[in-house]
Design an enzyme around this catalytic site. Structure first.
Site, PDB file in Angstrom:
ATOM      1  CG  ASN A 191     -11.572   0.241  -5.315  1.00 56.27           C
ATOM      2  OD1 ASN A 191     -11.548   1.349  -4.457  1.00 56.27           O
ATOM      3  ND2 ASN A 191     -10.850   0.366  -6.278  1.00 56.27           N
TER       4      ASN A 191
ATOM      5  NE  ARG B  84      -2.122   4.416  -2.596  1.00 51.59           N
ATOM      6  CZ  ARG B  84      -2.876   3.844  -2.790  1.00 51.59           C
ATOM      7  NH1 ARG B  84      -4.039   2.191  -2.162  1.00 51.59           N
ATOM      8  NH2 ARG B  84      -4.166   3.544  -4.818  1.00 51.59           N
TER       9      ARG B  84
ATOM     10  CD  GLN C 101       1.178  -1.692  -4.549  1.00 49.48           C
ATOM     11  OE1 GLN C 101       0.993  -2.153  -3.363  1.00 49.48           O
ATOM     12  NE2 GLN C 101       0.909  -1.275  -5.370  1.00 49.48           N
TER      13      GLN C 101
ATOM     14  CG  HIS D  26      -2.969  -2.602  -4.159  1.00 50.03           C
ATOM     15  ND1 HIS D  26      -2.647  -1.551  -4.393  1.00 50.03           N
ATOM     16  CD2 HIS D  26      -3.967  -2.415  -4.128  1.00 50.03           C
ATOM     17  CE1 HIS D  26      -3.203  -0.733  -4.680  1.00 50.03           C
ATOM     18  NE2 HIS D  26      -4.191  -1.422  -4.154  1.00 50.03           N
TER      19      HIS D  26
HETATM   20  P1  NAD Z   1     -11.899   9.065   1.737  1.00 48.47           P
HETATM   21  O1  NAD Z   1     -11.541  10.419   0.649  1.00 48.47           O
HETATM   22  O2  NAD Z   1     -13.231   8.540   1.094  1.00 48.47           O
HETATM   23  O3  NAD Z   1     -11.646   8.822   2.757  1.00 48.47           O
HETATM   24  C1  NAD Z   1     -10.551   9.477   3.438  1.00 48.47           C
HETATM   25  C2  NAD Z   1     -10.456   9.556   4.689  1.00 48.47           C
HETATM   26  O4  NAD Z   1      -9.361   9.683   5.309  1.00 48.47           O
HETATM   27  C3  NAD Z   1     -11.032  10.755   5.058  1.00 48.47           C
HETATM   28  O5  NAD Z   1     -12.014  11.142   5.562  1.00 48.47           O
HETATM   29  C4  NAD Z   1      -9.752  12.524   5.076  1.00 48.47           C
HETATM   30  O6  NAD Z   1     -10.915  13.126   5.705  1.00 48.47           O
HETATM   31  C5  NAD Z   1      -8.824  10.912   6.111  1.00 48.47           C
HETATM   32  N1  NAD Z   1      -7.721  11.446   7.099  1.00 48.47           N
HETATM   33  C6  NAD Z   1      -6.785  12.185   5.574  1.00 48.47           C
HETATM   34  N2  NAD Z   1      -5.940  12.674   6.451  1.00 48.47           N
HETATM   35  C7  NAD Z   1      -5.469  12.078   7.713  1.00 48.47           C
HETATM   36  C8  NAD Z   1      -5.404  11.561   8.468  1.00 48.47           C
HETATM   37  N3  NAD Z   1      -4.357  12.587   8.970  1.00 48.47           N
HETATM   38  N4  NAD Z   1      -5.322  10.842   9.585  1.00 48.47           N
HETATM   39  C9  NAD Z   1      -6.669  10.158   9.587  1.00 48.47           C
HETATM   40  N5  NAD Z   1      -7.376  10.260   8.966  1.00 48.47           N
HETATM   41  C10 NAD Z   1      -7.100  11.173   7.724  1.00 48.47           C
HETATM   42  O7  NAD Z   1     -10.992   7.978   1.136  1.00 48.47           O
HETATM   43  P2  NAD Z   1     -11.530   6.076   0.296  1.00 48.47           P
HETATM   44  O8  NAD Z   1     -11.861   6.190  -1.036  1.00 48.47           O
HETATM   45  O9  NAD Z   1     -11.560   5.804   1.845  1.00 48.47           O
HETATM   46  O10 NAD Z   1     -10.050   5.832   0.796  1.00 48.47           O
HETATM   47  C11 NAD Z   1      -9.054   5.842   1.456  1.00 48.47           C
HETATM   48  C12 NAD Z   1      -7.538   5.522   0.707  1.00 48.47           C
HETATM   49  O11 NAD Z   1      -7.772   4.231   0.738  1.00 48.47           O
HETATM   50  C13 NAD Z   1      -7.953   5.892  -0.892  1.00 48.47           C
HETATM   51  O12 NAD Z   1      -6.577   7.216  -0.126  1.00 48.47           O
HETATM   52  C14 NAD Z   1      -6.156   4.819  -1.169  1.00 48.47           C
HETATM   53  O13 NAD Z   1      -5.302   5.290  -0.606  1.00 48.47           O
HETATM   54  C15 NAD Z   1      -6.576   3.427   0.192  1.00 48.47           C
HETATM   55  N6  NAD Z   1      -7.409   2.775  -1.271  1.00 48.47           N
HETATM   56  C16 NAD Z   1      -6.668   1.219  -1.445  1.00 48.47           C
HETATM   57  C17 NAD Z   1      -7.349   0.335  -2.294  1.00 48.47           C
HETATM   58  C18 NAD Z   1      -6.780  -0.600  -2.388  1.00 48.47           C
HETATM   59  O14 NAD Z   1      -7.356  -1.398  -3.122  1.00 48.47           O
HETATM   60  N7  NAD Z   1      -6.201  -1.511  -1.404  1.00 48.47           N
HETATM   61  C19 NAD Z   1      -8.460   0.554  -2.866  1.00 48.47           C
HETATM   62  C20 NAD Z   1      -9.586   1.838  -2.669  1.00 48.47           C
HETATM   63  C21 NAD Z   1      -8.486   3.191  -1.428  1.00 48.47           C
END
Ligand code: NAD
Length: 358
Positions: A111, A249, A278, A297
């Site tokens: 997603n 988050r 949540q 969400h």
């Molecule tokens: P991803 O793993 O592709 O990317 C996460 C990025 O964050 C990575 O590049 C990582 O290196 C970076 N990161 C880690 N620690 C960090 C820090 N301290 N400071 C800055 N960057 C940092 O994940 P994604 O698919 O892009 O998803 C990211 C987050 O989004 C998920 O972990 C989830 O919590 C959230 N998400 C939310 C929804 C929603 O419905 N709202 C859906 C999917 C994901």
């Protein structure tokens, strides 16, 4: 894209809910497994707690999460797999899963673009002051001055992304045509050609980015390094009248510090779709704080996304039940350590759970 051997559902139908059952029932029952589906997940008398002692697999959505705390993992001696139907496995105590030898997996990329679209929509919603303007129409008014008084063009603004992973990069790509100055911070720097293509400036840390932008969009996972990253001190270091959009988050920010900054004018707006817990209490202050455009969400659970994460959930289950390797990109924890995407995006160690006082 997920590659299950078959689908037990029709794409476009509601799947990510109790009645939709992720289209898994026939597939699992045909192999003699028992599938219990419930939204009764909180408290010691919940269906979830009652089923834990016998459960070998727990599948949870991030949108209505079954918090798998250390105490709950201790109550589930047969548990082998905690599977997130979506992305973001912070509802699982990853340290406890590592200690218990439980595999944690999620449907990476299912997603990401859905969330990126939502983040861009919410940035525009705040900057253009869309919701108050819409309310004038619904309420029968035509107050142009009031509707326009907090409305700006996004063009020319400095916009920053924290966490340039799958979602963060997709947000940068979607914002580039708006004529904004793009910034990002991520532990792993993007390749130089991608930085040039997007015209985005790298910052060495989150604080440097926060001080340099009008809009911050959060896209890092919740883990010890990001827990409460946007607290009062960080928010006060931003330009007065900045915006934060958080589809990552909730606990990457501090709940009451966000409210205080909106009330003082330090923040001009806050939007997002992630809350803690949540579902949030009916009197959660983010429901009533000023200048916000919160949704439940939902960004990652469009009907389009549901078909992808339901298919990915089935792919992981097919591999797990056949004793095959789960796709590397879907792994967060395996064999007592962070693995796959988990090894790249998360850190283990006390942090999130300790901060919650759990
Ligand atoms: P991803 O793993 O592709 O990317 C996460 C990025 O964050 C990575 O590049 C990582 O290196 C970076 N990161 C880690 N620690 C960090 C820090 N301290 N400071 C800055 N960057 C940092 O994940 P994604 O698919 O892009 O998803 C990211 C987050 O989004 C998920 O972990 C989830 O919590 C959230 N998400 C939310 C929804 C929603 O419905 N709202 C859906 C999917 C994901």
């Amino acid at each position: 894209m997920p590659t299950p051997s078959a689908l037990g559902f029709t794409p476009g139908h509601l799947l990510g809910c109790v009645s939709g059952e992720l289209g898994l029932r026939e597939f699992l029952e045909a192999q003699g497994h028992e599938l219990v589906v419930t939204s009764d997940k909180d408290g010691p008398d919940s269906v979830f707690e009652r089923e834990l002692p016998g459960a070998e697999v727990v599948i949870s959505q991030p949108f209505w999460p079954a918090y798998l705390t250390a105490e709950r993992i201790a109550k589930a001696p047969k548990l082998k797999l905690a599977l997130t139907a979506g992305i973001g496995s912070d509802h699982v105590d990853l340290d406890a899963a590592i200690r218990a030898g439980v595999t944690v997996a999620e449907v990476t990329y299912s997603n990401s673009l859905s969330v990126a679209e939502h983040a861009v929509m919410q940035i525009l919603t705040l900057v253009r002051n869309f919701l108050p303007a819409h309310e004038w129409v619904v309420n029968g008014g035509w107050n142009i001055a009031d509707a326009a008084s907090r409305s700006y063009d996004l063009e020319g603004m400095d916009v920053g992304v924290i966490g340039a992973g799958r979602i963060g990069q997709a947000v940068l790509r979607r914002l580039a045509p708006f004529g904004v100055r793009l910034h990002y911070f991520s532990p792993m720097r993007l390749p130089t050609d991608v930085e040039h293509e997007l015209g985005t400036a790298f910052h060495p840390d989150a604080g440097s980015l926060a001080r340099s932008v009008d809009v911050v969009s959060l896209h890092a996972p919740l883990h010890p390094q990001t827990y409460h990253l946007f607290d009062r001190e960080m928010i006060n270091s931003m330009r007065r009248g900045s915006y934060i959009v958080n589809t990552a988050r909730a606990e990457i920010t501090v709940r009451d510090d966000v409210v205080e900054a909106l009330e003082s004018g330090q923040l001009a707006g806050y939007a997002g779709d992630v809350w803690y817990p949540q579902p949030p209490e009916t009197d959660h202050p983010w429901r009533s704080m000023p200048h916000q455009a919160m949704t439940p969400h939902v960004s990652g659970t469009t009907l389009s996304a549901q078909a992808r994460y339901a298919a990915g959930t089935r792919e992981v289950l097919e591999d797990f039940l056949a004793g095959r390797h789960i796709r590397e990109a879907y792994l967060i924890v395996e064999g007592g350590e962070l693995a796959g995407t988990g090894a790249k995006s998360y850190t283990a160690g006390a942090g999130v759970e300790a901060g919650r006082g759990a």
